[in-house]
Design an enzyme around this catalytic site. Structure first.
Site, PDB file in Angstrom:
ATOM      1  N   CYS A   1      -6.626  32.192  33.377  1.00 11.32           N
ATOM      2  CA  CYS A   1      -7.217  30.964  32.850  1.00 11.32           C
ATOM      3  C   CYS A   1      -7.774  30.090  33.966  1.00 11.32           C
ATOM      4  O   CYS A   1      -8.928  29.648  33.913  1.00 11.32           O
ATOM      5  CB  CYS A   1      -6.188  30.216  32.013  1.00 11.32           C
ATOM      6  SG  CYS A   1      -4.585  29.990  32.795  1.00 11.32           S
ATOM      7  N   TYR A   2      -6.979  29.845  34.997  1.00  9.40           N
ATOM      8  CA  TYR A   2      -7.476  29.031  36.113  1.00  9.40           C
ATOM      9  C   TYR A   2      -8.679  29.689  36.796  1.00  9.40           C
ATOM     10  O   TYR A   2      -9.669  29.008  37.087  1.00  9.40           O
ATOM     11  CB  TYR A   2      -6.365  28.806  37.149  1.00  9.40           C
ATOM     12  CG  TYR A   2      -5.304  27.803  36.773  1.00  9.40           C
ATOM     13  CD1 TYR A   2      -5.630  26.482  36.497  1.00  9.40           C
ATOM     14  CD2 TYR A   2      -3.962  28.158  36.742  1.00  9.40           C
ATOM     15  CE1 TYR A   2      -4.639  25.546  36.191  1.00  9.40           C
ATOM     16  CE2 TYR A   2      -2.968  27.232  36.435  1.00  9.40           C
ATOM     17  CZ  TYR A   2      -3.313  25.927  36.162  1.00  9.40           C
ATOM     18  OH  TYR A   2      -2.334  25.005  35.872  1.00  9.40           O
TER      19      TYR A   2
END
Lengths: 345, 345, 345, 345
Positions: free
Chosen positions: B149-150
């Site tokens: 996600c990051y």
């Protein structure tokens, strides 16, 4: 000792009252409001309760000057720059929680605040109330300009690095995050629950009026400091500021050395607490208290130092530091009336 | 087209299901769980309802391979590295939402993840599914490694700058903030409501396993990129990631030039939306959707570029991008089943 | 099929748009605003994005009537009572999300709303759009009055009990709780983040304007029903309503009998889902969807039935039910454009 | 005066410590933990800070008895029923925050708690610490059983009505709502942030173990009281309980009469504050404080009285009331160490 609070119907004002109620040397608090005089403070804030209630009075300079020894301003921009001089002329000490007297340079103020500044003579007279680093000046202050919430967290986090010239002067980046109460009690779309809750926003990118306030202090400490990058984010919580600070170390520096430096720097500062190596504070760990908690580390991969500094924006970032400054101004113990543990959870 | 989801009882798994229910080319979804086989998915997630319910089945590789064309892994570390090869050998395509196949270099994996890596032959075979920048490779992927996600938010924000070599290679700092659902559904003190609510924490300082994932892609784009500083914060909200990205521009660059560059870079990427000059996205503006919204500016005072990139961590940061990759792998329209507006507020 | 939305800059309006974008039978949506005409909807709501943007137009009855087949009003009190008649006279169907046409009795309206009512002829003509119980009338509606959020949750929860006369007619107590988005997008102290977050309030005790709306329907179902006690609470969340309903059973009634009754009552209602014995819905289990989830039980100790009914106030409580009613009015499948799973978490 | 806290690593335990730090008559606090002895309390709770830190000690009855005058139990079910008798035998006073000694009737305890009860002799000896109504007994208590959080809010709200027999004995319905900290610090799916945030749940419908505790006190006050309906909801906030209480008035009763009755009933109770007619408390108005705020009204349409009673579940609902009881037991001013204003916002 009688205290006046002008602007008592805002969050900063009621927070000053919350602490002064338990202050050992303050006898009476009087509260003033330009818009709600004649009403009870508990009409606006039922949490206060009848027993401890206060009557909001009209702002009457003569009356205040004849009754009170110290006046706190917890007012919107432009109020204290008008009224504080009138009180100082009458021998009353002023502690201003607004930004009106924070910047020494009028042109800088007018550029960032987009409004007219206070009279230059008072700008020069005002003492910047970052208690931990300005104690000597604060002792003799007549006009105390209480720091902004972001500058407090940022400057306490940066001071040991900048004063000891450990970091590259053009490398400072501050990524700051705040709860919503910093925006005050005035309703607006930006602080409307449904817009803020379950949301994270950045705002005033490269344009926050706290930037020159931070840079003014940093360049006082080290004139070579270059403009900083400073960003502010709105976090879906009521209280708390975290400043995540990045800077390039001039030389490799072991983490324990850093932590020792911080501990030494704040050894006589009861409200600054330094975390152990590998530990960083969360905002809730200072909730409702006057503490500033700091964690610091160094990354060999990048050569950067990361500092994490947290405060309660309404306490150490506003009302609490104001009372801490009152204590110093009066020669009282710096912690008088402020030694409350954070509320957790 | 039959789809299997292994690990359907986590947040990533149910989010894959939410989207696949409306997918025009997916006929059936089968759900598998190592711990809750034999129960209904609605026993764990009552929001699903009886009508749309699924029976959780035991993970049986032969059965899955004979039934399904594509398998999604939404599993904890170490599961897909064991099971995916068995499926690929049987001619089944795999889309892995875990981190098992993201890093090409085993020693890097083992250093950051503190566990054993997958077999090198599969590490090499795995295609990194950052859809916007790897479409050609994804078309032929048998084993698709879906980005973290990051990294998704960060890399989409950095790509135009790094690929066009506009920023100093040693100047990148990413201050990332995430909602709590990124931590999954497993209860822990770190995700306990009373610890997270009304609180802001930093975690895994200089130690997040997404750092090498980001650097791997950045150095693919520009081999001169130096280690980045990357910090992660836990924000009291369920969904959303914001990456606030700082980098030193090699030369002064007008904001409109930057925005044009970003618009051009993503002209054929329907899920990346670029904000106008002076505007920055909030996480809620992509809530529940597969969009990545980006704002960018340049500060003449500091010579730094600031990029703000937001995604829904469970959608573009996980399930949505996985389906986007499915679409590309199958030769379908990239947006199939994904064109939902963000939910606001 | 062309649709107009008047009041598109509120939460109800954008939520109508969110669903209509995916509606199989709606060709175009036009958006109108009395205050922001000439601007883009994305200026107010950046989540919409350029690609899907709409231009806000001035409210011009003739122009709307010549362009649109159906008009949704998502406006404050007093707007649709003025404008809807003009559209109906011109042969345009109206779906009104405001409360202007909900009460048949003017004196009741004026007592509870403290404002003048719509013209009686239109009050009589208006069909109350509680879809599950008024389908036949809705089919022929020209002027559809969409139910309030609280009445929707409450009435769907009470209908099987009241229609089947299972409970004492003077025993109904509804303790209702709502997220903040029900208060709309207008900023106010009551919806200011710092006042609402980490707080729970009761409001309009015994005075909420939804009380007569609920009682009107209940007495339609059973003329012996006596005034109900109905309380509303503001919960620190954006979306969701829960109505916890208490009533005295006339006779002992086994829980499974109750659940069977509810399942039967809603057997042909695709958006009402009944929980198993011993299970009760949480608001998040219908988040973003048009479902109303209901749990029910009976307590032998007290002889009381407890019903728990949850909806998303902006969907089944407003925009979703409005589209459900559009579907019924047009003879389309009732679920057209609405079959989205709740978003969880 | 030396105090021991057993179970200091839970939320109740640290809250006792937060208040005792400022208590004028308590000299030392010693903290005990069965699972973390030998560690510092600040290892679990960094908000405490080094300066005020405590070492967690092993639970050793002899050592505690020889050192401490009073012992607080803030432990899970089943601990104090084992250990408290050993301390009482040794002449140490015990204040128990758990439910082990609250119910006099073992069969009732075993039915609702589904576990074995304490020894009957100690059940009989235990004094129920609802301070406002049991002061005389509390003065001589050796074993003080501190009320549950829900019962405190509910009983303080109901006392004037029930004791004065103003309401129908079979008409009491309590719809209670709580923040999440009431569930303690133990991580679980039910208290996992992503499950609780932006969500509202009902739980333990008709089955909460606080029901018999409330009924025991109510029937003490009026033996004709019939079983009550009592529901509990989990609200996405950390602290705060609201009990919304409904009961049928035996006769019409003017609101001002009701309010006078409540004011009179609590005239000598400094921690109970009664709102004016038409005003009702929100949970945040007692945040962090020992107050119980109450609003009450009567509805002529329905003949029902509505009472709204709010507390901070960790203070008046646990630690604060425990210290209030300590004060009464010791003959100190009831407010010693507790007179802190609520924190707002």
């Amino acid at each position: 000792m009688n205290i006046a609070i002008i602007g008592a119907t805002g969050y900063g004002g009621v927070e000053v009252l919350r602490f002064l109620q338990h202050h050992p040397y303050v006898t009476n608090c009087f509260v003033y409001s330009s818009s709600q005089d004649g009403t009870l403070l508990s009409d606006s804030f039922p949490h206060i309760g009848e027993k401890d209630d206060w009557l909001l009075q009209k702002i009457d300079i003569e009356q205040i000057a004849s009754t009170c020894d110290v006046v706190f301003f917890a007012t919107p921009p432009g109020v204290s720059s008008e009224l504080a001089p009138l009180l100082i002329e009458r021998g009353v000490k002023v502690i201003d929680l607004s930004g009106d007297f924070r910047l020494k340079d009028r042109t800088v103020y007018e550029k960032w605040y987009k409004r007219r500044t206070a009279q230059p003579i008072y700008l020069q007279q005002a003492i910047y109330g970052l208690t931990e680093w300005n104690r000597e000046q604060i002792k003799n202050a007549e006009l105390l300009s209480n720091p902004g919430c972001y500058p407090t967290a940022t400057l306490l986090g940066l001071a040991p690095l900048v004063r000891n010239r450990l970091v590259e002067e053009d490398s400072i980046i501050v990524d700051a995050k705040s709860g919503v109460s910093g925006a005050g009690r005035q309703a607006s779309l930006n602080t409307h629950f449904s817009e803020v809750n379950e949301n994270l926003k950045i705002y005033k990118v490269n344009a926050h009026q706290h930037i020159p306030e931070i840079e003014q202090m940093l360049t006082d400490w080290n004139e070579h400091i270059r403009p900083i990058t400073f960003s502010t984010h709105l976090v879906p919580m009521t209280r708390g500021i975290m400043a995540t600070i990045y800077a390039k170390a001039k030389n490799d520096v072991p983490v324990n050395h850093l932590i020792d430096l911080y501990k030494t720097s704040y050894a006589s500062s009861p409200f600054v607490r330094i975390r152990k190596a590998g530990q960083f504070p969360a905002t809730k760990e200072v909730y409702g208290s006057n503490y500033c908690d700091i964690g610091v580390t160094y990354d060999e991969r990048t050569g950067r130092i990361t500092v994490v500094s947290v405060i309660d924006n309404l306490v150490k970032g506003a009302a609490g530091q104001a009372i801490q400054n009152l204590n110093v101004m009066m020669g009282w113990d710096e912690t008088s009336g402020l030694l409350f543990a954070p509320m957790y959870p």
